[in-house]
Design a protein around this motif. Structure first.
Motif, PDB file in Angstrom:
ATOM      1  N   LEU A 110       0.742  -1.325   0.041  1.00  0.00           N
ATOM      2  CA  LEU A 110       0.034  -0.114   0.011  1.00  0.00           C
ATOM      3  C   LEU A 110       0.952   1.214  -0.081  1.00  0.00           C
ATOM      4  CD1 LEU A 110      -2.346  -1.783   0.337  1.00  0.00           C
ATOM      5  CD2 LEU A 110      -3.279  -0.480   1.925  1.00  0.00           C
ATOM      6  N   ALA A 111       1.846   1.172   0.819  1.00  0.00           N
ATOM      7  CA  ALA A 111       2.863   2.517   0.724  1.00  0.00           C
ATOM      8  C   ALA A 111       3.486   2.600  -0.520  1.00  0.00           C
ATOM      9  CB  ALA A 111       3.948   2.240   1.705  1.00  0.00           C
ATOM     10  N   SER A 112       3.635   1.386  -1.256  1.00  0.00           N
ATOM     11  CA  SER A 112       4.102   1.887  -2.668  1.00  0.00           C
ATOM     12  C   SER A 112       3.331   2.260  -3.534  1.00  0.00           C
ATOM     13  CB  SER A 112       4.896   0.418  -3.175  1.00  0.00           C
ATOM     14  OG  SER A 112       6.040  -0.012  -2.310  1.00  0.00           O
ATOM     15  N   LEU A 113       2.084   1.905  -3.540  1.00  0.00           N
ATOM     16  CA  LEU A 113       1.042   2.216  -4.298  1.00  0.00           C
ATOM     17  C   LEU A 113       0.645   3.629  -3.991  1.00  0.00           C
ATOM     18  CD1 LEU A 113      -1.425   1.113  -6.032  1.00  0.00           C
ATOM     19  CD2 LEU A 113      -2.887   0.875  -4.154  1.00  0.00           C
ATOM     20  N   VAL A 114       0.632   4.202  -2.747  1.00  0.00           N
ATOM     21  CA  VAL A 114       0.504   5.494  -2.302  1.00  0.00           C
ATOM     22  C   VAL A 114       1.618   6.320  -3.134  1.00  0.00           C
ATOM     23  CG1 VAL A 114       0.520   7.283  -0.499  1.00  0.00           C
ATOM     24  CG2 VAL A 114      -0.957   5.034  -0.153  1.00  0.00           C
ATOM     25  N   ASP A 115       2.919   5.896  -2.994  1.00  0.00           N
ATOM     26  CA  ASP A 115       4.014   6.732  -3.562  1.00  0.00           C
ATOM     27  C   ASP A 115       3.979   6.890  -5.045  1.00  0.00           C
ATOM     28  OD1 ASP A 115       5.174   6.914  -1.340  1.00  0.00           O
ATOM     29  OD2 ASP A 115       6.487   5.273  -1.434  1.00  0.00           O
ATOM     30  N   LEU A 117       0.932   6.742  -7.068  1.00  0.00           N
ATOM     31  CA  LEU A 117      -0.379   7.512  -7.254  1.00  0.00           C
ATOM     32  C   LEU A 117      -0.578   8.861  -6.746  1.00  0.00           C
ATOM     33  CD1 LEU A 117      -2.761   4.242  -7.439  1.00  0.00           C
ATOM     34  CD2 LEU A 117      -1.563   5.501  -9.215  1.00  0.00           C
ATOM     35  N   GLY A 118       0.164   8.905  -5.652  1.00  0.00           N
ATOM     36  CA  GLY A 118      -0.279  10.231  -4.782  1.00  0.00           C
ATOM     37  C   GLY A 118      -1.584  10.230  -3.934  1.00  0.00           C
ATOM     38  N   GLU A 119      -2.047   9.114  -3.968  1.00  0.00           N
ATOM     39  CA  GLU A 119      -3.600   9.087  -3.314  1.00  0.00           C
ATOM     40  C   GLU A 119      -3.625   8.196  -2.292  1.00  0.00           C
ATOM     41  OE1 GLU A 119      -5.606  11.150  -4.217  1.00  0.00           O
ATOM     42  OE2 GLU A 119      -5.232  11.816  -6.413  1.00  0.00           O
ATOM     43  N   SER A 120      -4.511   8.203  -1.418  1.00  0.00           N
ATOM     44  CA  SER A 120      -4.551   7.540   0.119  1.00  0.00           C
ATOM     45  C   SER A 120      -5.117   6.053  -0.342  1.00  0.00           C
ATOM     46  CB  SER A 120      -5.668   8.051   1.105  1.00  0.00           C
ATOM     47  OG  SER A 120      -4.878   9.162   1.561  1.00  0.00           O
ATOM     48  N   ALA A 121      -4.413   5.078   0.386  1.00  0.00           N
ATOM     49  CA  ALA A 121      -4.871   3.696  -0.020  1.00  0.00           C
ATOM     50  C   ALA A 121      -5.257   2.820   1.270  1.00  0.00           C
ATOM     51  CB  ALA A 121      -3.766   2.671  -0.822  1.00  0.00           C
ATOM     52  N   HIS A 122      -5.875   1.890   1.109  1.00  0.00           N
ATOM     53  CA  HIS A 122      -6.277   1.110   2.529  1.00  0.00           C
ATOM     54  C   HIS A 122      -6.598  -0.295   2.173  1.00  0.00           C
ATOM     55  CE1 HIS A 122      -9.929   3.427   1.124  1.00  0.00           C
ATOM     56  NE2 HIS A 122     -10.525   2.511   0.960  1.00  0.00           N
ATOM     57  N   LEU A 123      -6.509  -1.083   3.028  1.00  0.00           N
ATOM     58  CA  LEU A 123      -6.743  -2.722   3.079  1.00  0.00           C
ATOM     59  C   LEU A 123      -7.945  -3.052   3.865  1.00  0.00           C
ATOM     60  CD1 LEU A 123      -5.616  -5.356   1.772  1.00  0.00           C
ATOM     61  CD2 LEU A 123      -4.392  -5.595   3.902  1.00  0.00           C
ATOM     62  N   ALA A 124      -8.748  -3.731   3.211  1.00  0.00           N
ATOM     63  CA  ALA A 124     -10.283  -4.005   4.168  1.00  0.00           C
ATOM     64  C   ALA A 124     -10.421  -5.621   4.050  1.00  0.00           C
ATOM     65  CB  ALA A 124     -11.336  -3.124   3.744  1.00  0.00           C
ATOM     66  N   VAL A 125     -10.921  -6.017   5.108  1.00  0.00           N
ATOM     67  CA  VAL A 125     -11.528  -7.265   5.072  1.00  0.00           C
ATOM     68  C   VAL A 125     -12.829  -7.344   5.487  1.00  0.00           C
ATOM     69  CG1 VAL A 125      -9.453  -8.422   5.755  1.00  0.00           C
ATOM     70  CG2 VAL A 125     -11.135  -7.811   7.731  1.00  0.00           C
ATOM     71  N   LEU A 126     -13.600  -8.715   4.717  1.00  0.00           N
ATOM     72  CA  LEU A 126     -15.150  -8.575   5.094  1.00  0.00           C
ATOM     73  C   LEU A 126     -15.612  -9.144   6.569  1.00  0.00           C
ATOM     74  CD1 LEU A 126     -17.800  -8.396   3.584  1.00  0.00           C
ATOM     75  CD2 LEU A 126     -17.899 -10.698   3.143  1.00  0.00           C
ATOM     76  N   HIS A 127     -16.245  -8.524   7.244  1.00  0.00           N
ATOM     77  CA  HIS A 127     -16.649  -8.914   8.685  1.00  0.00           C
ATOM     78  C   HIS A 127     -17.918  -8.790   8.653  1.00  0.00           C
ATOM     79  CE1 HIS A 127     -16.946  -8.899  13.083  1.00  0.00           C
ATOM     80  NE2 HIS A 127     -15.816  -9.000  13.006  1.00  0.00           N
ATOM     81  N   GLY A 128     -18.618  -9.947   8.492  1.00  0.00           N
ATOM     82  CA  GLY A 128     -20.277 -10.017   8.318  1.00  0.00           C
ATOM     83  C   GLY A 128     -20.709  -9.411   7.098  1.00  0.00           C
ATOM     84  N   GLU A 136      -4.284   1.594   6.562  1.00  0.00           N
ATOM     85  CA  GLU A 136      -4.722   2.750   5.963  1.00  0.00           C
ATOM     86  C   GLU A 136      -3.350   3.277   5.709  1.00  0.00           C
ATOM     87  OE1 GLU A 136      -7.278   6.861   6.186  1.00  0.00           O
ATOM     88  OE2 GLU A 136      -6.201   6.221   7.966  1.00  0.00           O
ATOM     89  N   GLU A 137      -2.943   3.839   4.502  1.00  0.00           N
ATOM     90  CA  GLU A 137      -1.867   4.479   4.179  1.00  0.00           C
ATOM     91  C   GLU A 137      -2.258   5.823   3.558  1.00  0.00           C
ATOM     92  OE1 GLU A 137       1.455   4.254   4.547  1.00  0.00           O
ATOM     93  OE2 GLU A 137       1.349   2.069   5.618  1.00  0.00           O
ATOM     94  N   ARG A 138      -1.947   6.881   4.035  1.00  0.00           N
ATOM     95  CA  ARG A 138      -2.684   8.329   3.764  1.00  0.00           C
ATOM     96  C   ARG A 138      -1.504   9.004   2.785  1.00  0.00           C
ATOM     97  NH1 ARG A 138      -4.834  11.971   8.253  1.00  0.00           N
ATOM     98  NH2 ARG A 138      -5.873  10.190   8.719  1.00  0.00           N
ATOM     99  N   ALA A 139      -1.927   9.364   1.686  1.00  0.00           N
ATOM    100  CA  ALA A 139      -1.080  10.042   0.977  1.00  0.00           C
ATOM    101  C   ALA A 139      -0.657  11.509   1.372  1.00  0.00           C
ATOM    102  CB  ALA A 139      -1.681  10.331  -0.604  1.00  0.00           C
ATOM    103  N   LYS A 140       0.305  12.134   1.233  1.00  0.00           N
ATOM    104  CA  LYS A 140       0.664  13.352   1.723  1.00  0.00           C
ATOM    105  C   LYS A 140      -0.071  14.314   1.277  1.00  0.00           C
ATOM    106  CE  LYS A 140       4.802  16.602   2.060  1.00  0.00           C
ATOM    107  NZ  LYS A 140       6.316  16.603   1.480  1.00  0.00           N
ATOM    108  N   ASN A 141      -0.512  15.230   2.015  1.00  0.00           N
ATOM    109  CA  ASN A 141      -1.414  16.544   1.783  1.00  0.00           C
ATOM    110  C   ASN A 141      -2.765  16.050   1.031  1.00  0.00           C
ATOM    111  OD1 ASN A 141       0.749  18.360   2.065  1.00  0.00           O
ATOM    112  ND2 ASN A 141       1.636  17.856   0.115  1.00  0.00           N
ATOM    113  N   ARG A 142      -3.099  14.989   1.632  1.00  0.00           N
ATOM    114  CA  ARG A 142      -4.563  14.516   1.429  1.00  0.00           C
ATOM    115  C   ARG A 142      -5.436  14.611   2.609  1.00  0.00           C
ATOM    116  NH1 ARG A 142      -3.210  15.464  -3.235  1.00  0.00           N
ATOM    117  NH2 ARG A 142      -3.182  14.333  -4.997  1.00  0.00           N
ATOM    118  N   PRO A 143      -6.600  14.806   2.501  1.00  0.00           N
ATOM    119  CA  PRO A 143      -7.514  14.855   3.602  1.00  0.00           C
ATOM    120  C   PRO A 143      -7.563  13.759   4.396  1.00  0.00           C
ATOM    121  CG  PRO A 143      -8.774  14.924   1.680  1.00  0.00           C
ATOM    122  CD  PRO A 143      -7.572  15.142   1.393  1.00  0.00           C
ATOM    123  N   SER A 144      -7.972  13.749   5.650  1.00  0.00           N
ATOM    124  CA  SER A 144      -8.287  12.151   6.437  1.00  0.00           C
ATOM    125  C   SER A 144      -9.587  12.000   5.896  1.00  0.00           C
ATOM    126  CB  SER A 144      -8.383  12.689   7.959  1.00  0.00           C
ATOM    127  OG  SER A 144      -9.308  13.599   8.262  1.00  0.00           O
TER     128      SER A 144
END
Length: 278
Positions: A110-115, A117-128, A136-144
């Motif tokens: 995810l860190a490489s993906l953010v570097d 694309l310059g956009e925030s990335a995340h990994l999620a799993v199904l829970h119910g 969560e890997e937040r891109a620099k200067n991108r909102p939370s």
């Protein structure tokens, strides 16, 4: 992780009858093959069925099952004359969860993906019926974003959830969404998915396209693209996603963005000893 069927999508059900390569430690390999077979089934199996499915001599299977039973990895149900997974196998599963390998393997990707694309990335799993965000890997200067680690959101609203749902058997999706009460919305958006027929049609599009999208259903003004991560049976383990301000990313750029997301998801599938999504 869902393990509610004997095999994941696109598989024939049981492991291959015989290994093409000759192992230098056949007893160890066959022990693992038996455990993997039992883990792929809904319920216990007879020793004769295990032997025929794996192409092994019955005598060898009985010997291996005896050792595994003595060590708690299989349980012999005497009344049924069948074998199932034992408490030691469950302990291995629990240890796997505690060590968080999915998060550890996913974070650098995810860190490489953010570097890139310059956009925030995340990994999620199904829970119910929800997706649970574990990285969560937040891109620099991108909102939370609302998709912080530990947050749960309805899977039908998110790109991550839709990518995972599209990789499940339709019967499994139907079981998760049995009626209208299963659908919720965070915001009023055009074309909101609020019934099973709409969800089913949308997931068909995801399967055909190979990736999932979301347009402001979670947070107005933000879009997401996601692709499923699969295990060795082709079962969806998680989803990799990127989230961005829609007015900053023209629609024409979405397919190229999706290709990068798919590549990251496929790489994580490989690292988990899985089979990349096709």
């Amino acid at each position: 992780m869902l393990l509610d069927t004997e095999a994941g999508p696109g598989t024939s059900g049981a492991p291959q009858a015989a290994s093409k390569a000759t192992s230098k430690v056949p007893a160890a390999e066959n022990t693992l093959r038996i455990l993997k077979l039992l883990a792929s089934r809904r319920g216990p199996m007879a020793a004769s069925q295990i032997a025929s499915t794996l192409g092994l001599p019955r005598s060898s299977v009985y010997h291996l099952l005896g050792v595994m039973e003595a060590n708690g990895f299989v349980l012999h149900l005497h009344e049924e004359q069948r074998y199932g997974l034992g408490i030691s196998a469950f302990e291995l599963s629990s240890a796997y969860s505690r060590q968080e390998p999915l998060s550890r393997l996913g974070r650098p990707l995810l860190a490489s993906l953010v570097d890139a694309l310059g956009e925030s990335a995340h990994l999620a799993v199904l829970h119910g019926r929800d997706v649970l965000y574990i990285v969560e890997e937040r891109a620099k200067n991108r909102p939370s974003l609302v998709t912080e680690v530990g947050v749960r959101l309805p899977s039908h609203l998110t790109a991550s959830g839709r990518a995972i749902l599209a990789a499940l058997p339709k019967s499994q999706v139907r079981a998760l969404y049995p009626n209208a009460a299963a659908f919720t919305a965070r915001h009023e958006v055009e074309g909101a998915i609020m019934k099973y027929s709409a969800l089913s049609s949308h997931l068909d599009q995801v399967r055909q396209r190979g990736y999932a999208t979301e347009h402001g259903e979670v947070t107005p003004g933000f879009g997401s693209i996601a692709a499923a991560v699969t295990d060795h049976l082709g079962w969806p383990t998680a989803a990799v996603a990127v989230t961005f301000l829609e007015d900053k990313v023209p629609a024409g750029q979405w397919p190229a963005l999706a290709a990068r997301v798919q590549k990251a998801a496929d790489e994580l599938s490989v690292r988990l000893h899985g089979r990349p999504a096709k």
